[in-house]
Design a protein around this motif. Structure first.
Motif, short mmCIF file in Angstrom:
data_model
loop_
_atom_site.label_atom_id
_atom_site.label_comp_id
_atom_site.label_asym_id
_atom_site.label_seq_id
_atom_site.Cartn_x
_atom_site.Cartn_y
_atom_site.Cartn_z
N MET A 1 49.52 26.54 43.01
CA MET A 1 49.45 27.03 41.65
C MET A 1 48.94 28.47 41.68
N LYS A 2 49.65 29.35 41.01
CA LYS A 2 49.32 30.77 41.03
C LYS A 2 48.86 31.20 39.64
N TYR A 3 47.85 32.06 39.64
CA TYR A 3 47.36 32.64 38.40
C TYR A 3 47.61 34.13 38.41
N PHE A 4 48.00 34.66 37.25
CA PHE A 4 48.30 36.07 37.11
C PHE A 4 47.58 36.63 35.89
N ALA A 5 47.13 37.87 36.01
CA ALA A 5 46.54 38.58 34.88
C ALA A 5 47.61 39.52 34.32
N THR B 1 46.10 37.09 40.81
CA THR B 1 44.63 37.14 40.82
C THR B 1 44.05 36.97 42.22
N GLN B 2 44.82 36.47 43.16
CA GLN B 2 44.35 36.30 44.54
C GLN B 2 44.69 37.51 45.41
N THR B 3 45.96 37.89 45.41
CA THR B 3 46.42 38.95 46.32
C THR B 3 46.40 40.33 45.67
N ASP C 1 44.91 38.89 29.69
CA ASP C 1 45.07 37.43 29.58
C ASP C 1 45.54 36.86 30.91
N ILE C 2 45.20 35.60 31.14
CA ILE C 2 45.57 34.93 32.39
C ILE C 2 46.66 33.90 32.10
N VAL C 3 47.69 33.91 32.93
CA VAL C 3 48.76 32.92 32.85
C VAL C 3 48.86 32.22 34.19
N LYS D 1 40.82 29.97 31.73
CA LYS D 1 40.73 30.99 32.79
C LYS D 1 40.56 32.38 32.18
N THR D 2 41.24 32.61 31.06
CA THR D 2 41.12 33.90 30.38
C THR D 2 39.69 34.12 29.91
#
Length: 107
Positions: A29-33, A47-49, A68-70, A84-85
């Motif tokens: 599962m990947k999270y993106f800002a 958010t990791q790399t 915002d985080i998706v 997460k946001t």
């Protein structure tokens, strides 16, 4: 007492099996800002790399704002992650306060 322990053991085994089945999905599962919007595209940052990705804005919820985080669900589907946001915004606020409040106290 034995029955209670047996039931607890069975529940923990079931939970372990469920975690193992979901493990692959949870680990990927990947999270993106949301970094910014540029025309028909939205720039997302992993958010990791911290790598940047260009995604068609039509693939994202329309109400997103910068920061915002998706989370990515499936191949090309994204979902807004309210918790997460908020967590991220609170961490940023706390870091900001720690840095600048310490500076003010020292002067």
């Amino acid at each position: 007492m034995n029955i209670l322990l047996e039931n607890q053991f069975k529940k923990s085994q079931n939970n372990l099996e469920l975690k193992q089945k979901l493990g692959g999905a949870l680990n990927t599962m990947k999270y993106f800002a949301v970094d910014r919007k540029e025309g028909k595209y939205t720039i997302l940052q992993d958010t990791q790399t911290h790598k940047l990705y260009e995604v068609k804005s039509s693939k994202l919820p329309p109400f997103l704002k910068d920061g915002d985080i998706v989370k990515k669900i499936g191949f090309n589907t994204y979902e807004f992650d309210f918790f997460k946001t908020n967590e991220t915004k609170n961490q940023i606020k706390e870091t900001y306060n720690n840095i600048f409040l310490k500076e003010e106290q020292q002067t």
